[in-house]
Design an enzyme around this catalytic site. Sequence first.
Site, PDB file in Angstrom:
ATOM      1  N   HIS A 396     -13.007   1.652   6.367  1.00  0.00           N
ATOM      2  CA  HIS A 396     -12.936   1.406   4.929  1.00  0.00           C
ATOM      3  C   HIS A 396     -13.399   2.617   4.112  1.00  0.00           C
ATOM      4  CE1 HIS A 396     -11.896  -1.217   1.800  1.00  0.00           C
ATOM      5  NE2 HIS A 396     -12.476  -2.334   2.212  1.00  0.00           N
ATOM      6  N   ASP A 400      -8.046   1.942   2.195  1.00  0.00           N
ATOM      7  CA  ASP A 400      -8.241   0.830   1.269  1.00  0.00           C
ATOM      8  C   ASP A 400      -7.635  -0.439   1.850  1.00  0.00           C
ATOM      9  OD1 ASP A 400      -9.476   2.475  -0.560  1.00  0.00           O
ATOM     10  OD2 ASP A 400      -7.610   2.957  -1.602  1.00  0.00           O
TER      11      ASP A 400
END
Length: 424
Positions: A396, A400
Site C-alpha cells: 500500500h 493504491d
Amino acid sequence: MGTHVIKMPDIGEGIAEVELSQWHVKVGDLVVEDQVLADVMTDKAMVDIPSPVHGKVIALGGQPGEVMAVGSVLISIEVEGAGNLKESAAPAPVAVKEPAAPKAEAVVETKPAAAAPRSAAVCQGPMVAREANERPLASPAVRKHALDLGIQLRLVRGSGPAGRVLHEDLDAYLAQGQSNAQAPVAAAYAQRNDEEQIQVIGMRRKIAQRMQDATQRAAHFSYVEEIDVTAIEELRAHLNEKHGASRGKLTLLPFLVRALVVALRDFPQMNARYDDEAQVITRLGAVHVGVATQSDVGLMVPVVRHAEARSLWDSAAEISRLANAARNGKASRDELSGSSITLTSLGALGGIVSTPVLNLPEVAIVGVNKIVERPMVVKGQVVIRKMMNLSSSFDHRVVDGMDAALFIQAIRGLLEQPATLFVE
C-alpha cells in the site's frame, strides 16, 4: 598420512561471513572427491561445499547455525601423502541456490548437488538400529511422511548422503513389513509425551527473517475477487485435445501468466520493485514472473523470465522445466532470483481465500485459489459454472487500493473472455 585443511570459501559479492547450514559428513567418515561435505548460506544463496580430495574426516570447524568468517577452517581431512599444508580454501562451490525473497510460502532450499557414496551396509536393507535419542538426517517432508505412516525414522536405514533418509527408504521399509501397521491397534491411541526441538537455522532462518521483514516493512493489503473460469477451462481442454500430443499439455498457469502480461500493460505500477531505503520505485518493462513451486523442503520460486515474449506453450514448457529443476535441487541462482511480480498457487489445495505475503522488493503478488463448481445465476438462469478466487496482496506504500482492484478486475475480464488474451 597428511592433513588437508579446507577453509570457508569466499562466495563473492564482498561477503565476509557465512552461516554453516548443515553437515553432510561427520568425524570418522570416509569421503571421496566431489562429495558434498556441507551446506553454507549467505544472505542470498545456499552453497554446497564439495571435497577436493579422498580421505577421512578428522575435524569439523563449526556447528550448524554458526556464523563463520570467510577463510576460517571449515573441515580437516586425513589424506594419503603430505596433505595440504597451506590450508587452501574450499574449491569452487558446485551449486548455488538462492532463496526466494519473502512470499506467502516461498521457501528455497535444495538437495546436495552430489550424493555421498553408499556403503555396502547402507545397501543391504532398510532397517537400522540407532540410539533412542539419535535424530537421523531427513527432510521435513520425509519426517512428515514417516509420521503419517507411523514409522520411527531411527529404525530406517538412510541411503542418501551421510545416511539421510529418503522417501524411497520409507517405501523399502514398508515393503519389508517393518512399519507399525503390524503393531496392535491400541498403539494408535497410546499417550505420547515426547517432544522435539528443531533449531531454526540455514534456509529456514533466512526465510523467517525475510518473512518478518516483509510484514514489518511493507504495508500489506489483500484483495479477493471471484472469477468464472468455465470458458478458459473449456479452451484449455480443447487446446490440449488438439495440440497436447505435439506441443505438450497446458495447465491453467500459462493462461494466468498471459493474463498478467496483458493486464500489466495498463497497470505498469504493479510490475515494479520498491527500494524503501533509497525511496525509489523501479518499473520494469520486462515481466519476470515468479511461480511458487513445491518441493520436499518447501516452496521455491523459480522465475519465468520475459513472460511478455512467450507463447502459451513456451510459458508452459518453461514453467515445467523450472519446476522440475527446483524439485530436483538443480535450479540455478539466476533461475531463483530476479522476479518482478509473483504468482502463487496451491492448486487443488488452494482453499477459498488466502493472504499471500509480498516478495520484497516486489509490490504485488497474485494468489490463485482452487477451482470449484457452483450454481450461478447467468442471464436469469441457474447454471453450474467453474469458479475460482484470486487472493492477491499489494504494498500500500506504492499501490493504491483502487488501482489494485482495477488490476485484478482486468485479469478477471481476460480470463472470463479468453479470446481477449490474444487480441493485439
